[in-house]
Design an enzyme around this catalytic site. Structure first.
Site, short mmCIF file in Angstrom:
data_model
loop_
_atom_site.label_atom_id
_atom_site.label_comp_id
_atom_site.label_asym_id
_atom_site.label_seq_id
_atom_site.Cartn_x
_atom_site.Cartn_y
_atom_site.Cartn_z
N HIS A 177 -16.96 -37.93 47.70
CA HIS A 177 -17.34 -39.21 48.15
C HIS A 177 -18.39 -40.00 47.31
O HIS A 177 -18.01 -41.41 47.26
CB HIS A 177 -17.65 -38.70 48.97
CG HIS A 177 -17.50 -39.71 50.48
ND1 HIS A 177 -16.97 -39.38 51.85
CD2 HIS A 177 -17.02 -41.13 50.25
CE1 HIS A 177 -17.07 -40.43 52.47
NE2 HIS A 177 -17.31 -41.33 51.65
N GLU A 210 2.00 -35.23 33.64
CA GLU A 210 0.83 -34.18 34.02
C GLU A 210 0.74 -32.84 33.94
O GLU A 210 -0.41 -31.94 34.11
CB GLU A 210 0.16 -34.83 35.21
CG GLU A 210 1.26 -34.70 36.36
CD GLU A 210 0.75 -35.68 37.72
OE1 GLU A 210 -0.41 -35.75 37.56
OE2 GLU A 210 1.55 -35.92 38.40
N ASP A 235 -4.91 -34.57 35.71
CA ASP A 235 -4.14 -33.76 36.04
C ASP A 235 -3.98 -32.65 34.85
O ASP A 235 -3.43 -31.43 34.99
CB ASP A 235 -2.56 -33.44 36.95
CG ASP A 235 -3.07 -33.45 38.02
OD1 ASP A 235 -4.30 -33.10 38.85
OD2 ASP A 235 -2.17 -34.61 39.08
N CYS A 243 -3.37 -43.28 33.08
CA CYS A 243 -3.45 -43.57 34.46
C CYS A 243 -4.28 -43.09 34.43
O CYS A 243 -5.35 -42.78 35.83
CB CYS A 243 -2.29 -43.65 35.41
SG CYS A 243 -1.35 -42.47 35.91
C1 PEP Z 1 -4.15 -38.30 36.92
O1 PEP Z 1 -3.65 -36.83 37.28
O2 PEP Z 1 -4.39 -38.34 36.31
C2 PEP Z 1 -3.17 -38.75 37.86
C3 PEP Z 1 -3.69 -39.82 37.51
O3 PEP Z 1 -2.99 -38.74 39.51
P1 PEP Z 1 -3.90 -38.22 40.68
O4 PEP Z 1 -5.21 -38.21 40.48
O5 PEP Z 1 -3.60 -38.81 41.60
O6 PEP Z 1 -3.34 -36.89 40.55
MG MG Z 2 -1.93 -36.25 38.77
#
Ligand code: PEP
Ligand code: MG
Length: 570
Positions: free
Chosen positions: A185, A423, A447, A495
């Site tokens: 957080h 991922e 991930d 991402c």
């Molecule tokens: C990731 O795994 O890089 C991702 C963007 O998804 P999340 O962080 O929501 O698992």
């Molecule tokens: Mg992910």
């Protein structure tokens, strides 16, 4: 002395080290002489704490901080709190501090038992509230950020979000904590408030009152600063401020040799809707739909989801919005989604795995996305794909959703693009086969790193092993990018958090990533970094990097290259 830690919140800060852990007296375990007096003392401790929170709420502008403080206040105005503590005092004939401690410990245990990272973070907030009420009970003066009058770097064994509940943030130049991670957080708050923060530091090495330097870009804290060093640091900080000013003019991510890269935003947060038109983003590279499902007691309706997607798509004005289908499970749980107890939730019933087993539920979410596709440039992305079978099964349900909309004469984009998150290492390894099935990839390094190096992304004990420059991870990323290059009409984005790392940007530009999708607050910064690179030269450099075998060597080389290219901005 340089203390290496985990970089959490970007930026540089210089200030006096200030430990914020207030030591409270030991809980009194004896029998109280006057129970009524104890009850009165507890009640006024609660009332004074509520008053503190109300004052904070009234003084805050930041919406995140406000809602956090509201949560704390609501815990204390719950109708049963005073009665329960009073009953404990009467039953046990104990002092008020023990009764307060018992009450909050029960609450904390209940939240922690929920096996949900979001609620675990709330358990930390409840620890903060307990600390506040006990401080009032003992009349101990707590650390109060409102009283700060000079630049400080706040230090704690386990920092909590309470320290940021102030409109006096200008004096807080950094946050150092031993425990906690990027996704805690306090970690998320420091990132969104732009406060440099480094975690994983052994705070025993720091002295209260000493001038220290925090580098949230590289993840270290420096002590024993000599005059010369202090001057150098001040210059560095001044150029950071200059960078922030220069960022105002940033529009596109065009390399010095003219190549244009896309920089989009990761969102899913309704409060960010208005910012879409304020930031020069090229689209939304990841819309995390799970935010619309969490914190609810029943699933959101198709109409509700449609309205949300439509509002974002409309604001984007033709720019692409990639909507990721529900990524529930792992550390994200909803009361109405039955996942069950699992020994390894991150390797368990998560995301597409749950959706494929709950066809109607999944179809509802797909129909909402399809309907919104009539109002903007929307693409669908499946999370946690591990095989081609899963993509095909999901696509069959998508076809059914399309057919049902057609039967009802509802408009949607028939040619909506469909992509997957890369991922899971197996998918990165067979990227050439997977790409034949989809229109695009988005590499989810958050991930991918966790699964390929077997390092739990939320476990602070091993966070030093969480390394995206592990050569094995780099190979998986490269393999995924290369697979898309055979197709003119397909693209690859990222991402995960790596896409916003200044060194990660060098590597990714060199490997030929098409789209960077990052926190909305870092879009301009990422564009600025990309625009300081020459694509051809970066590609050659990255080719030479692929022969190095250790993370240390790779990081050192990347760092040297970045220093040359980003200059004063690195
Ligand atoms: C990731 O795994 O890089 C991702 C963007 O998804 P999340 O962080 O929501 O698992
Ligand atoms: Mg992910």
């Amino acid at each position: 002395m340089k203390l290496l830690g985990i970089k959490v919140g970007n930026g540089l800060g210089l200030g006096k080290c200030l430990f914020v852990d207030t030591k409270l007296p030991n809980i009194n375990q004896g029998t109280a002489a006057d129970l009524n007096e104890e009850i009165t003392k507890v009640n006024s401790a609660i009332d004074e704490s509520v008053k503190d929170y109300e004052d904070i709420i009234a003084s805050l502008d930041d919406e995140d901080l406000k809602s956090l403080t509201e949560f704390n206040k609501n815990v204390l105005i719950s109708p049963s709190i005073k009665k329960e503590i009073e009953n404990t005092i009467n039953d046990k004939k104990c002092y008020g501090d023990l009764a307060i401690d018992i009450y909050f410990n029960n609450k904390i245990k209940q939240l922690e038992a929920l096996d949900n990272n979001y609620l675990k973070e709330r358990a930390k907030d409840v620890k903060d509230i307990r600390h506040k009420v006990l401080s009032k009970y003992y009349n101990v003066v707590e650390f109060n950020p409102d009283n700060l009058k000079e630049d400080v770097i706040l230090v704690s064994h386990e920092m909590t979000a309470n320290v940021l509940l102030t409109d006096n943030l200008q004096y807080i130049k950094g946050i150092v904590s031993e425990l906690g991670g990027k996704t805690s957080h306090i970690g998320i708050l420091t990132t969104s408030l732009g406060i440099p923060s480094v975690f994983g530091i052994d705070v025993k090495n720091l002295k209260n009152g000493e001038l220290i330097f925090i580098d949230g870009n590289k993840g270290f804290v420096e002590t024993n600063l000599e005059e010369e060093k202090i001057t150098e640091i001040k210059e560095k900080i001044a150029s950071e401020i200059e960078l922030a000013k220069e960022l105002d003019d940033v529009k596109e991510a065009r390399t010095t040799d003219g190549y244009l890269f896309e920089v989009s935003a990761n969102t899913g947060d309704l409060t960010e809707l208005e910012r879409i038109s304020e930031i020069p983003l090229d689209g939304i590279g990841l819309f995390r739909t799970e935010f619309l499902y969490l914190n609810k007691t029943t699933p959101p309706t198709e109409d509700y989801l449609f309205e949300v997607y439509k509002s974002f798509a409309t604001k984007l004005n033709g720019k692409q919005m990639i909507i990721r289908t529900l990524d529930i499970g792992g550390d994200k749980k909803c009361p109405y989604i039955e996942i069950g107890d699992e020994a390894n939730p991150f390797l368990g019933y998560r995301a597409i795995r749950y959706c494929l087993d709950h066809k109607d539920f999944f179809k509802t979410s797909l129909k909402a996305i399809l309907r919104a596709s009539a109002f903007g440039n929307i693409a669908i992305m499946y999370p946690m794909i591990s095989s081609i079978e899963e993509i095909r099964k999901a696509n069959l349900i998508l076809e059914e959703a399309k057919q049902e909309l057609k039967n009802d004469n509802i408009n949607f984009n028939e040619n909506i693009k469909v992509g997957v998150m890369v991922e899971i290492p197996a998918v990165a390894a067979m990227a050439d086969m997977i790409i034949e099935e989809v229109d695009f990839f988005s590499i989810g390094t958050n991930d991918l790193v966790q699964y390929s190096t077997a390092v739990d992304r939320g476990n602070t004990k091993i966070s030093k092993l969480y390394q995206w420059f592990n050569p094995g991870v780099i190979r998986l990323i490269k393999n995924s990018i290369d697979a898309t290059k055979k197709y003119d009409n397909k693209f690859v984005g990222m991402c995960g958090e790596m896409a916003a790392d200044p060194l990660g940007i060098v590597l990714l530009v060199g490997l030929g990533l098409d789209e960077f999708s990052v926190n909305i607050n870092t879009v301009k910064r990422v564009k600025k970094y990309i625009s300081m690179l020459n694509k051809k030269e970066t590609e050659d450099f990255v080719k030479s990097l692929l022969d190095f075998k250790t993370v240390k060597e790779i990081e050192e080389r990347l760092s040297k290259f970045a220093e040359e290219k980003y200059g004063k901005f690195y």
